[in-house]
Enzyme design. Sequence first.
Site, short mmCIF file in Angstrom:
data_model
loop_
_atom_site.label_atom_id
_atom_site.label_comp_id
_atom_site.label_asym_id
_atom_site.label_seq_id
_atom_site.Cartn_x
_atom_site.Cartn_y
_atom_site.Cartn_z
CD GLU A 431 -1.37 -0.66 3.33
OE1 GLU A 431 -2.56 -0.17 3.52
OE2 GLU A 431 -1.11 -1.20 4.32
CG ASP A 455 -3.81 3.33 3.08
OD1 ASP A 455 -4.20 4.27 3.34
OD2 ASP A 455 -3.94 2.46 4.17
CB CYS A 502 -7.41 -6.79 0.73
SG CYS A 502 -5.81 -5.82 1.50
#
Length: 570
Positions: A431, A455, A502
């Site tokens: 991320e 993110d 995810c």
Amino acid sequence: MTQLQGIAASSGIAIAKVYRLETPDLTFSKDKIDQPDHEVKRLHEALETSKSELEKIKEHTKKSLGDEHAEIFSAHLLVLSDPELIQPIEDKIKAENVNAEAALHETANMFIDMFKNMDNEYMRERAADIQDVTKRVMAHLLNVTFPDPALINEEVVIVADDLTPSDTAQLNKQYVKGFTTDIGGRTSHSAIMARSLEIPAVVGTKNITSQAEKDVMIIVDGINGDVIVDPTDEQVETYKQKQVDFEKQKQEWAKLKDEPTVTSEGDHVELVANIGTPDDVEGVLNNGGEGVGLYRTEFLYMGKSQLPTEEEQYDAYSSVLKQMGDNPVVVRTLDIGGDKELDYLDLPDEMNPFLGYRAIRLCLERDDIFRVQLRALLRASVHGNLKIMFPMIATLEEFRQAKAILEEEREKLTNEGKEVAEDIEVGMMVEIPATAVIARQFAKEVDFFSIGTNDLIQYTMAADRMNERVSYLYQPYNPAILNLINNVIEAAHAEGKWAGMCGEMAGDEIAIPILLGLGLDEFSMSATSILPARTQIRNLSKKELASYKEEILSKGTAEEVVEFIKEKTQ
Ligand code: PEP
Ligand code: MG
């Protein structure tokens, strides 16, 4: 009638009256009084009302979120019954002839300042408790409403500037039909939680709080992002029909609940879910999830007055693993910080919390906290198919250090004669752009990657995921993001590892064909997105989509990417 456009954050249609969730104005004047007994009586009445409200909230929280989360209210109730706090307030009223508001405020502040500056963490937590409960007592003294989402007992739509993840956790689905906020984006945690609670939501409307009066009817269309305040009868009818259509659509999707996720040529794709608590597993199973791709463990740490113990954590992790049987469960270690705060850790305020002291950074420094979690996870590993991943990794050293601590704890447990599963995969979230850029180096050391686009996008585009003003820059389909994702997938495959995603992008209808073409192995999303995604994937050819890869990656803008993929998949 007023219509606003926001960001569709959780699908479904809500029609109900407005419940404004706002902090009331608690300003008061300090007055001289001549009937101290009367003031003392007012004080006690306000204390009693606050206590009975807190009892109700505690009961409600116990039922919906479990005993641990209800603990914080026990602490609040203790404060309200503590003579060491109440007596000095009474004394002040009598000695100085001041009104109850002033006596409460000054006395409470004295204790808060005193406790806040103590070395002892327990006492610092008490300062936070006093601060919380005095607000409620003050509201009663001033006769203003103190909003309590947990006490709502009629059908409403919540209207607020913002909702914190802990506000969201308190919402009772039976009565809260939807919510809408001024600020926030699709990936703010309140939006993510709305999806797991299956409550329709529209966030980032910029000014719904200035448009929607208490008790007025409101429609929240979480599918398209529309909010209508004071709708006409005709609009209500239209949206009631949309509600019916949405339910029908859900029934269609439900037919695929026990079917495998396969592309048109029969390739299997793993469709798993993101969860925040063991209670969410029910939603995963009901929606045909093939596993858990992200268990956000920080919710175990939130809405409480102290850190969860090893046993509490062991119970939570074991419960998820047992419920999921042989299916994979990827547990992410504590990712606190950003919009997820822990009052009791008393971390210093930061200018840029999303770029600050959080997640793995905090865990590596506070390894006392980290080790407890790792032990709980390792012990729970015998109950299912556990995989562990670390959040917010920026450098290889961080990954190595985290893994070394994990191995130390494993060894200690083995020496203590405790059983730990042999083959736990250990991976990391991608991320932070730095890790996507040199994914090849990371791929040699990790067992898997899980791309956290929520993110990754905000850091790559330098656009706060919570800020609706820059939401135009929050572009999942920007070629810069797609190239980073591709880099990660290629790096994983070159080392024989798997790559999942995810972030919310994994469940996005436009992103799914692109990601499939890039070769993503695992898609982890809100449980409610699984069946629509399965339906979509069954009609897609992975081989064909893979043939567009180079062309997509060389596009110049997000818009061009979207136009291209829509044309190819329609
Ligand atoms: C992400 O950043 O994409 C992610 C899944 O983590 P979180 O949303 O909890 O930050
Ligand atoms: Mg993240």
